[in-house]
Design an enzyme around this catalytic site. Structure first.
Site, short mmCIF file in Angstrom:
data_model
loop_
_atom_site.label_atom_id
_atom_site.label_comp_id
_atom_site.label_asym_id
_atom_site.label_seq_id
_atom_site.Cartn_x
_atom_site.Cartn_y
_atom_site.Cartn_z
N LYS A 52 32.16 57.80 -11.64
CA LYS A 52 31.39 59.05 -11.79
C LYS A 52 31.09 59.71 -10.44
O LYS A 52 31.02 60.93 -10.35
CB LYS A 52 30.09 58.78 -12.54
N ARG A 80 14.68 52.22 -17.37
CA ARG A 80 15.55 53.33 -17.71
C ARG A 80 16.08 52.99 -19.09
O ARG A 80 15.27 52.80 -20.00
CB ARG A 80 16.64 53.51 -16.63
C1 LIG Z 1 26.10 54.64 -11.95
C2 LIG Z 1 26.03 53.38 -12.71
C3 LIG Z 1 26.58 52.20 -12.16
C4 LIG Z 1 27.18 52.15 -10.79
O1 LIG Z 1 26.19 52.11 -9.82
P1 LIG Z 1 26.52 52.02 -8.26
O2 LIG Z 1 25.21 51.90 -7.62
O3 LIG Z 1 27.26 53.27 -7.92
O4 LIG Z 1 27.38 50.82 -8.08
C5 LIG Z 1 26.53 51.05 -12.95
N1 LIG Z 1 25.98 51.06 -14.17
C6 LIG Z 1 25.45 52.16 -14.72
C7 LIG Z 1 24.86 52.08 -16.08
C8 LIG Z 1 25.45 53.35 -14.01
O5 LIG Z 1 24.90 54.45 -14.55
#
Ligand SMILES: *Cc1c(COP(=O)(O)O)cnc(C)c1O
Length: 356
Positions: free
Chosen positions: A38, A133
């Site tokens: 993302k 969250r």
């Molecule tokens: C964005 C996200 C990640 C990745 O997190 P990073 O800190 O970029 O490694 C993993 N799990 C969920 C649910 C996320 O929203």
């Protein structure tokens, strides 16, 4: 029209190396890495670098990005990592192999849609271990599993959890152990085997380094650590990875010596804030063509340490360049945090250039 600046220059060789390093480092400790795309809006060149670096599963929070991943020709499994909107479930089942969920209604709809088209959709239930969250509260998990376990068209692949992103809670032995204990309870109670225990994101890497990860966790979902080599939650560089994978390049459109304190009565700026200015006498100020519409400015740091960001409006970023031989038309470069990268990658006004 072919505008060159502002641009983000992405060194995909460094991203490939970061991926390889983290896939091996985690792999040696029994953890598979789901590559999270993302942060770069699933930009194909970066995704390919992740795959060349050894990533076998991809995850993204947006269905639009997942559609891009599908078109990139990736052959492995793709997951939606943000719990789904009910209104996107039909597309989700079509586009992705699995998803992270915390609502029984959503899982029921997944079951229905997947059954209709003869697919089996993989469900990972999110458990809230304290960051507050998304996720099912631990005491409710067994009950939720009971409600979904026999639904057709889905398979309960496992459990997942996320900390750090909202509440700022740090990953710990205790909060990853909650997931492992719940998995054991579920397996005992329902006589099933959970394949995946997805224990965290980039911020959870510290647990591997300190040998404090609860045994049984076998997946991390990693975006930032691969893409930037940083870990915002723990405010650090990820050991073994390279940083400076991306650079922002902007063009100076005005360079003039002006006072450092505005002239006239001060109201509010374009964003409703009351500006605070320090009077340091006349300074050389550069404006570059980039603004708050493109970027979370607080996340930028000039590569030239003698420059200082003064502030920004929608389309103008102002920099104190008193100590630098900058002239109009020159290119000024910045390093960025994860937050700044997110906004830059999403802005259609910012070019993305890949170097290898
Ligand atoms: C964005 C996200 C990640 C990745 O997190 P990073 O800190 O970029 O490694 C993993 N799990 C969920 C649910 C996320 O929203």
């Amino acid at each position: 029209m072919r505008l060159r600046y502002p641009c983000v220059e992405i060194d995909i060789n460094k991203i490939r190396k970061n991926t390889r390093y983290l896939v091996d480092y985690c792999g040696n400790k029994g953890i598979e890495v789901m590559g999270i795309t993302k942060g770069v809006c699933a930009l194909t060149e970066v995704v390919n670098a992740m795959v060349e670096g050894g990533i076998k599963k991809l995850g993204d929070s947006r269905l639009q990005n997942i559609a891009v991943l599908r078109e990139s020709g990736f052959m492995g499994l793709i997951y939606l990592i943000r719990i789904p909107m009910l209104s996107e479930i039909r597309d989700l089942v079509n586009l992705a192999d699995g998803s992270f969920n915390s609502e029984v209604d959503a899982v029921k709809m997944l079951s229905q849609e997947a059954s209709t088209i003869g697919k089996v959709h993989k469900v990972i239930l999110m458990v809230d271990v304290g960051d507050l969250r998304e996720g099912i509260m631990p005491e409710d998990v067994l009950n939720v599993v009971g409600q979904i376990i026999n639904l057709p068209g889905i398979v309960l692949e496992g459990l997942g959890t996320n900390v750090g992103c909202y509440g700022g809670v740090l990953a710990s032995y205790e909060n990853t152990k909650i997931l492992v204990d719940l998995a054991v309870e579920i397996e005992d109670r329902y006589g099933i085997k959970l394949k995946t225990l997805s224990g965290g994101n980039t911020a959870a890497l510290t647990l591997l380094e300190k040998s404090e990860l609860a045994s049984g966790i076998n997946q991390f979902r990693i975006g930032e650590g691969i893409i930037l080599g940083t870990d915002a939650t723990n405010f650090r560089k990820v050991p073994g990875t390279c940083q400076n994978t991306m650079k922002l390049k902007t063009e100076a459109i005005e360079v003039k010596v002006k006072p450092s304190y505005p002239i006239g009565e001060i109201g509010r700026d374009a964003f409703g804030n009351i500006p605070m200015h320090k009077d340091e006498g006349p300074i050389k100020r550069a404006i570059v063509a980039l603004g708050k519409q493109d970027c979370r400015i607080e996340g930028l740091t000039p590569v030239d340490k003698s420059m200082k960001i003064l502030g920004a409006s929608s389309d103008h970023l102002l920099i104190n360049v008193t100590k630098c031989p900058i002239k109009v038309g020159d290119i000024i470069e910045f390093d960025m945090t994860y937050g700044a990268m997110l906004s830059l990658m999403t802005s259609k006004y910012v070019n993305k250039i890949v170097i290898d």
